[in-house]
Scaffold this active site. Structure first.
Site, mmCIF file in Angstrom:
data_model
loop_
_atom_site.group_PDB
_atom_site.id
_atom_site.type_symbol
_atom_site.label_atom_id
_atom_site.label_comp_id
_atom_site.label_asym_id
_atom_site.label_seq_id
_atom_site.Cartn_x
_atom_site.Cartn_y
_atom_site.Cartn_z
ATOM 1 N N GLY A 11 0.826 -1.210 0.000
ATOM 2 C CA GLY A 11 0.000 0.000 0.000
ATOM 3 C C GLY A 11 0.850 1.246 0.000
ATOM 4 N N SER A 13 1.622 3.530 -2.520
ATOM 5 C CA SER A 13 1.480 4.599 -3.506
ATOM 6 C C SER A 13 0.857 5.866 -2.938
ATOM 7 C CB SER A 13 0.650 4.110 -4.700
ATOM 8 O OG SER A 13 -0.661 3.771 -4.286
ATOM 9 N N GLY A 15 -0.609 7.857 1.148
ATOM 10 C CA GLY A 15 -0.769 7.788 2.596
ATOM 11 C C GLY A 15 0.506 7.474 3.346
ATOM 12 N N GLY A 17 2.047 4.700 3.743
ATOM 13 C CA GLY A 17 2.970 3.843 3.005
ATOM 14 C C GLY A 17 3.922 4.639 2.133
ATOM 15 N N SER A 137 -5.431 -0.322 13.523
ATOM 16 C CA SER A 137 -6.053 0.987 13.698
ATOM 17 C C SER A 137 -6.512 1.050 15.144
ATOM 18 C CB SER A 137 -7.263 1.126 12.768
ATOM 19 O OG SER A 137 -8.103 2.192 13.163
ATOM 20 N N TYR A 151 -15.418 -2.109 9.188
ATOM 21 C CA TYR A 151 -14.003 -1.722 9.106
ATOM 22 C C TYR A 151 -13.281 -2.091 10.397
ATOM 23 C CZ TYR A 151 -9.801 1.105 9.204
ATOM 24 O OH TYR A 151 -8.488 1.512 9.343
#
Length: 282
Positions: A11, A13, A15, A17, A137, A151
Site C-alpha cells: 500500500g 502509492s 498515505g 505507506g 487501527s 471496518y
C-alpha cells in the site's frame, strides 16, 4: 559498516505507506514498494534502482503475492522488515452494508494481509530474523463507532492473528509489532480512498452524522503527522526488543485508555456473577 535493512512495504502509492517509503530511501534503506498500480509508484517515487523496487501486486491473489515477494528477494537478496500497510476504510452500518461490500473489505484488509504474511514467513524463518509490522487501527482495539463496525472488525481480526503470530515467530527470532494508529493526516478519509454504503438507510442518524464528521470535518484536520509516524516505525525496527502492541498518537492512547477503564470497571462490578459459573467440588 552495517548493511542497511531491506524493507517490503504494501500500500505504498499513497498515505502512510508512501511517506514511509520516501523516508526510508532518504535514509539509505533498500525498499520494495507494492501497489495495485506500478505506474503510481513510479510516478511518486521513481523507476527501479539498486535501492528501490516498485512492484505491482494484487493482495487478494495469493499466487501473485508469492511471486511478488520472490521478485523482491531476487532483486535485493533478502527482506528484513515487512510492513503490512495496505487496506481501505468502509463506512456503513451492519444493516446497510451488503454481503459483497463486507467481503471486499475483509478480502483486502484481512485476507490480503494474511497472504503477505503467509508468503514472507518462510523467508524470515530460514534466515532466523525479520520484523513484521502489521498496521491495524485504533478501530482495531475500540469498535464503538457507529457506521464503522465492519471496518473495525477487519482491524480486530488483524490484531487477533498478529498476537498469535508474535508467539509463533518467537522461536525463529522474528519480531512482530501490531500498530494501532490514531488519526493521521493522510488521504485515508478522502472520497477517492474511503468507501461508503451503496444503499444507506436514513434512519441511522448517528451513523450519518459520524460519517459526515469524518468526511467533512476530520479529513484534513487529523492531529497526527505521517512523517513522524514513519520516523517512529524506523525507530521501532531498530529496537532490540520491539513491542508487540504499539498505540501510535495521543488520540490512540486516549481511546485505548477509555476502553481499558471501561473493561476494568465492568470486570470489577461483575466479578462475583462471572465467577459463579465455576463447578463446585462439594
Amino acid at each position: 559498516m552495517e548493511t542497511k535493512k531491506v524493507w517490503f512495504v504494501t500500500g505504498a502509492s499513497k498515505g502512510l505507506g508512501l511517506v514511509l517509503v520516501k523516508k526510508l530511501l532518504a535514509n539509505d534503506y533498500h525498499v520494495a514498494a507494492t501497489s495495485r498500480s506500478v505506474e503510481s509508484l513510479i510516478k511518486e517515487i521513481g523507476n527501479a534502482s539498486d535501492s528501490f523496487l516498485p512492484l505491482e501486486m494484487d493482495l487478494t491473489d495469493n499466487e501473485n503475492v508469492k511471486a511478488t515477494i520472490a521478485e523482491c528477494i531476487a532483486h535485493f537478496g533478502q527482506i528484513d522488515v515487512m510492513v503490512n500497510n495496505a487496506g481501505f476504510g468502509l463506512i456503513g452500518t451492519l444493516e446497510e452494508l451488503s454481503d459483497s461490500e463486507v467481503k471486499t473489505n475483509f478480502d483486502v484488509n484481512v485476507f490480503g494481509s494474511l497472504n503477505v504474511i503467509r508468503n514472507i514467513l518462510p523467508h524470515f524463518r530460514n534466515q532466523q530474523s525479520g520484523h513484521v509490522f502489521t498496521i491495524s487501527s485504533i478501530g482495531g482495539y475500540m469498535g464503538n463507532f457507529p457506521g464503522f463496525g465492519i471496518y473495525c472488525s477487519t482491524k480486530f481480526a488483524v490484531a487477533g492473528f498478529t498476537e498469535a503470530l508474535a508467539e509463533e515467530m518467537k522461536p525463529f527470532n522474528v519480531h512482530t509489532t501490531l500498530v494501532y494508529p490514531g488519526y493521521f493526516r493522510t488521504n485515508f478519509l478522502s472520497k477517492d480512498s474511503i468507501r461508503t454504503a451503496a444503499s444507506p438507510i436514513a434512519a441511522y442518524k448517528s451513523a450519518r452524522e459520524l460519517e459526515k464528521a469524518h468526511l467533512d470535518e476530520i479529513n484534513g484536520n487529523q492531529p497526527n503527522d505521517p512523517e513522524k509516524a514513519a520516523d517512529v516505525l524506523i525507530t521501532l525496527s531498530n529496537e532490540e526488543n520491539p513491542p508487540v502492541h504499539f498505540f501510535m498518537g495521543k488520540d490512540a492512547y486516549h481511546y485505548a485508555k477509555q476502553k481499558l477503564e471501561l473493561i476494568q470497571h465492568t470486570m470489577a462490578a461483575y466479578e462475583t456473577l462471572a465467577g459463579s459459573t465455576e463447578i463446585s467440588n462439594n
